[in-house]
Write an enzyme that holds these catalytic residues in place. Structure first.
Site, PDB file in Angstrom:
ATOM      1  N   CYS A 126       0.891  -1.171   0.000  1.00  0.00           N
ATOM      2  CA  CYS A 126       0.000   0.000   0.000  1.00  0.00           C
ATOM      3  C   CYS A 126       0.922   1.211   0.000  1.00  0.00           C
ATOM      4  CB  CYS A 126      -0.883  -0.009   1.243  1.00  0.00           C
ATOM      5  SG  CYS A 126      -2.041  -1.378   1.273  1.00  0.00           S
ATOM      6  N   ALA A 180       1.445   4.386  -1.886  1.00  0.00           N
ATOM      7  CA  ALA A 180       1.407   5.835  -2.109  1.00  0.00           C
ATOM      8  C   ALA A 180       1.221   6.587  -0.791  1.00  0.00           C
ATOM      9  CB  ALA A 180       0.270   6.190  -3.066  1.00  0.00           C
ATOM     10  N   PRO A 181       1.806   7.765  -0.642  1.00  0.00           N
ATOM     11  CA  PRO A 181       2.560   8.527  -1.642  1.00  0.00           C
ATOM     12  C   PRO A 181       4.010   8.084  -1.825  1.00  0.00           C
ATOM     13  CG  PRO A 181       2.335   9.810   0.367  1.00  0.00           C
ATOM     14  CD  PRO A 181       1.548   8.549   0.581  1.00  0.00           C
ATOM     15  N   GLY A 182       4.486   7.133  -1.052  1.00  0.00           N
ATOM     16  CA  GLY A 182       5.787   6.556  -1.376  1.00  0.00           C
ATOM     17  C   GLY A 182       6.917   6.852  -0.410  1.00  0.00           C
ATOM     18  N   GLY A 183       6.598   7.490   0.715  1.00  0.00           N
ATOM     19  CA  GLY A 183       7.660   7.818   1.678  1.00  0.00           C
ATOM     20  C   GLY A 183       8.412   6.574   2.149  1.00  0.00           C
ATOM     21  N   LYS A 184       7.654   5.501   2.413  1.00  0.00           N
ATOM     22  CA  LYS A 184       8.314   4.294   2.941  1.00  0.00           C
ATOM     23  C   LYS A 184       8.946   3.490   1.815  1.00  0.00           C
ATOM     24  CE  LYS A 184       5.279   4.316   6.939  1.00  0.00           C
ATOM     25  NZ  LYS A 184       4.192   5.172   6.409  1.00  0.00           N
ATOM     26  N   ASP A 209       1.608  -1.306   4.921  1.00  0.00           N
ATOM     27  CA  ASP A 209       1.300  -0.045   5.606  1.00  0.00           C
ATOM     28  C   ASP A 209      -0.172   0.222   5.302  1.00  0.00           C
ATOM     29  OD1 ASP A 209       1.674   2.295   6.993  1.00  0.00           O
ATOM     30  OD2 ASP A 209       2.498   3.396   5.283  1.00  0.00           O
ATOM     31  N   CYS A 217      -1.135   4.098  10.909  1.00  0.00           N
ATOM     32  CA  CYS A 217      -0.926   5.363  11.631  1.00  0.00           C
ATOM     33  C   CYS A 217      -2.172   5.620  12.484  1.00  0.00           C
ATOM     34  CB  CYS A 217      -0.600   6.512  10.695  1.00  0.00           C
ATOM     35  SG  CYS A 217      -1.760   6.746   9.355  1.00  0.00           S
TER      36      CYS A 217
HETATM   37  N1  SAM Z   1       3.119   3.613   2.692  1.00  0.00           N
HETATM   38  C1  SAM Z   1       2.705   4.935   2.257  1.00  0.00           C
HETATM   39  C2  SAM Z   1       3.808   5.925   2.532  1.00  0.00           C
HETATM   40  O1  SAM Z   1       4.580   5.704   3.489  1.00  0.00           O
HETATM   41  O2  SAM Z   1       3.920   6.905   1.814  1.00  0.00           O
HETATM   42  C3  SAM Z   1       1.406   5.347   2.922  1.00  0.00           C
HETATM   43  C4  SAM Z   1       0.308   4.343   2.682  1.00  0.00           C
HETATM   44  S1  SAM Z   1      -1.288   4.876   3.172  1.00  0.00           S
HETATM   45  C5  SAM Z   1      -1.272   4.575   4.850  1.00  0.00           C
HETATM   46  C6  SAM Z   1      -2.284   3.590   2.571  1.00  0.00           C
HETATM   47  C7  SAM Z   1      -2.374   3.532   1.057  1.00  0.00           C
HETATM   48  O3  SAM Z   1      -2.980   2.290   0.698  1.00  0.00           O
HETATM   49  C8  SAM Z   1      -3.244   4.600   0.418  1.00  0.00           C
HETATM   50  O4  SAM Z   1      -2.530   5.260  -0.585  1.00  0.00           O
HETATM   51  C9  SAM Z   1      -4.409   3.823  -0.184  1.00  0.00           C
HETATM   52  O5  SAM Z   1      -4.891   4.378  -1.390  1.00  0.00           O
HETATM   53  C10 SAM Z   1      -3.785   2.480  -0.426  1.00  0.00           C
HETATM   54  N2  SAM Z   1      -4.688   1.321  -0.471  1.00  0.00           N
HETATM   55  C11 SAM Z   1      -5.870   1.167   0.170  1.00  0.00           C
HETATM   56  N3  SAM Z   1      -6.389  -0.032  -0.108  1.00  0.00           N
HETATM   57  C12 SAM Z   1      -5.514  -0.666  -0.913  1.00  0.00           C
HETATM   58  C13 SAM Z   1      -5.509  -1.932  -1.568  1.00  0.00           C
HETATM   59  N4  SAM Z   1      -6.518  -2.786  -1.408  1.00  0.00           N
HETATM   60  N5  SAM Z   1      -4.456  -2.249  -2.363  1.00  0.00           N
HETATM   61  C14 SAM Z   1      -3.435  -1.366  -2.528  1.00  0.00           C
HETATM   62  N6  SAM Z   1      -3.404  -0.137  -1.967  1.00  0.00           N
HETATM   63  C15 SAM Z   1      -4.429   0.200  -1.162  1.00  0.00           C
END
Ligand code: SAM
Length: 473
Positions: A298, A300-304, A372, A425
């Site tokens: 999961c 986006a936005p890609g920090g991790k 995440d 989070c």
């Molecule tokens: N790891 C990211 C970072 O550190 O930048 C933050 C991730 S954010 C907590 C969760 C992300 O999961 C969101 O961008 C959301 O759109 C995506 N998401 C939600 N359900 C998902 C799924 N079933 N498959 C893939 N991505 C999903």
């Protein structure tokens, strides 16, 4: 507090508390925005108040995400930069004051006003008065100037009267706030109930953490500069840091005062990224090694994702379900100038859909998986205060179902001996400990290596991490 103890003048005004009643869809934002304020000087606080109140209206009345609203604001050529940054600060501060403005207005207004922009302007002005008690006359004066641009100026006198009364009746307003739990703690009641149940000894500190302007964490890119050289570069610019904490890791820094990214040395060259110190613990816990095939499920936005790629020469697959967020993720990783010994594949897909023929990324197992998970964001309310207005308790149940589905679908993709880091989070037990405990009970080859609760405080946002290992059974 109990609603019935609210002062009698508030009778009939609870529906105007700002947040949408459960089940009600947000209204569409009318195409017409407040007119460009010809009457206002270009660097005025009045203009900042007007822009902030438009953002607050977008969130509170129209249910829009503050991140999206501010992205639109940054793209516009008006207002000027100084007004814009003041307006953004004010919008954040006003939204953090969840419900306080409503309790104040319930005492100050004889009848609830139906005008969203006027109500938002009053909320913003009341927030400004709280932040700058020594400059009250400036705040009132500028709010009146801002009001002159709304509805043909017919609210100037009204705004003046309400704000002057707020100054005179401060003690009564404070008393009303103190006797209303939502206003006193600046969180919705359902959220407070959960905090009290999940964290009986710590809920106040967690709520305080969610009401605070968040700290600004930095992460040094070890591919570009050493921590020692970067700390020296900051010192040369006179940029002060908070004292380091060894457990945060050598690449984590905390600025004494937040500042614009462009003012940081080496920011444009990728020597440093802005990343909360709590968020940095995800890649540190997963501890990927060169040559590993890694999944960020999961992303986006890609920090991790970026942190994983800057930590070791890995082969990373980054999945994101939302097409717009996926496009932003792709742009962020493409612009990161990574060395050729690591590779990244960005895919727009549902990470829980691992068995369909289209999911070719799921056909080979991974050494390490970062999940995440999408969550309530209850650990990052200081950074995303719109969550207090937009989230419903039902969302937490729906998110917990998604988290469970993702964990269950991704586990089979992990090699024996591989590690999966589940993170959110959130500070709600339902999304964290309860989720992991259910998963462990139902998954014989899953073993927990470590579990970390980071509660939001002056150093970092709130996070939960559980590091799981696949064992032979
Ligand atoms: N790891 C990211 C970072 O550190 O930048 C933050 C991730 S954010 C907590 C969760 C992300 O999961 C969101 O961008 C959301 O759109 C995506 N998401 C939600 N359900 C998902 C799924 N079933 N498959 C893939 N991505 C999903």
């Amino acid at each position: 507090m109990n609603r019935s103890t609210r002062p009698s003048r508030s009778a009939g005004t609870t529906a105007k508390r700002g947040h949408r009643p459960a089940g009600q869809s947000p209204r569409a934002r009318p195409a017409t925005r407040p007119a460009a304020p010809k009457l206002l000087s270009p660097d005025s606080l009045a203009w900042a108040m007007l822009v902030a109140s438009s953002c607050v209206t977008d969130v509170v009345a129209f249910g829009r995400s503050l991140t999206v609203v501010l992205a639109e604001l940054r793209q516009r050529d008006l207002p000027p930069d100084a007004v814009r940054s003041q307006a953004i600060d004010l919008a954040y501060a006003t939204l953090r004051r969840y419900c306080r403005g409503d309790v104040e207005l319930s005492l100050l207004l004889d009848r609830p006003t139906a005008e969203d922009e006027l109500r938002s302007l009053l909320r913003v002005a009341l927030c400004w008065l709280e932040m700058h008690p020594d400059k009250a006359h400036v705040g009132v004066d500028q709010a009146v100037e801002a009001a002159a641009t709304l509805s043909g100026g017919r609210y100037r006198g009204f705004v003046n009267a309400i704000l002057r009364r707020a100054l005179r009746e401060r003690a009564a307003l404070d008393k009303a706030i103190a006797s209303d739990a939502e206003a006193a703690w600046q969180h919705p009641q359902w959220w407070l109930n959960r905090l009290q149940k999940d964290w009986p000894d710590k809920w106040q500190a967690i709520a305080d953490g969610g009401n605070r302007k968040p700290p600004m964490g930095l992460r040094i890119n070890p591919l570009a500069i050493t921590p020692k050289a970067y700390v020296e570069a900051l010192a040369a610019e006179g940029i002060a840091l908070q004292p380091p904490v060894a457990e945060d890791g050598p690449e984590a820094l905390l600025l004494a005062q937040p500042r614009p990214a462009d003012a940081l040395p080496g920011f444009k060259q990728g020597q440093v990224v802005i990343q909360d110190i709590g968020a940095q613990q995800a890649a540190r816990l997963l501890d990927v090694q060169p040559g590993m095939r890694v999944l960020d499920a999961c992303a986006a936005p890609g920090g991790k994702s970026l942190h994983l790629l800057q930590s070791a020469a890995v082969d990373l697959t980054a999945i994101e379900v939302d097409p717009e967020r996926c496009a932003a993720l792709r742009r962020a990783l493409e612009s990161a100038a990574l060395p050729s010994d690591r590779s990244v594949q960005v895919i727009c897909a549902d990470a829980a859909d691992t068995t369909s023929t289209a999911a070719s990324w799921a056909k080979r197992p991974f050494d390490a998986i970062l999940l995440d998970a999408p969550c309530s964001g209850s650990g990052v309310a200081g950074r995303h205060p719109d969550a207090k207005w937009l989230r419903r308790e039902d969302d937490v149940y729906a998110l917990a179902r998604t988290q469970k589905r993702l964990l269950k679908a991704l586990w089979p993709l992990l090699k024996p001996g591989g590690r999966l880091l589940y993170g959110t989070c959130s500070v709600f037990v339902q999304e964290n400990d309860a989720q992991v405990e259910t998963f462990l009970a139902q998954t014989p080859d899953a073993q927990q290596l470590t579990r970390v609760h980071l509660l939001p405080d002056a150093r970092h946002d709130g996070f939960f991490f559980a590091l799981l290992c696949k064992v032979l059974v």
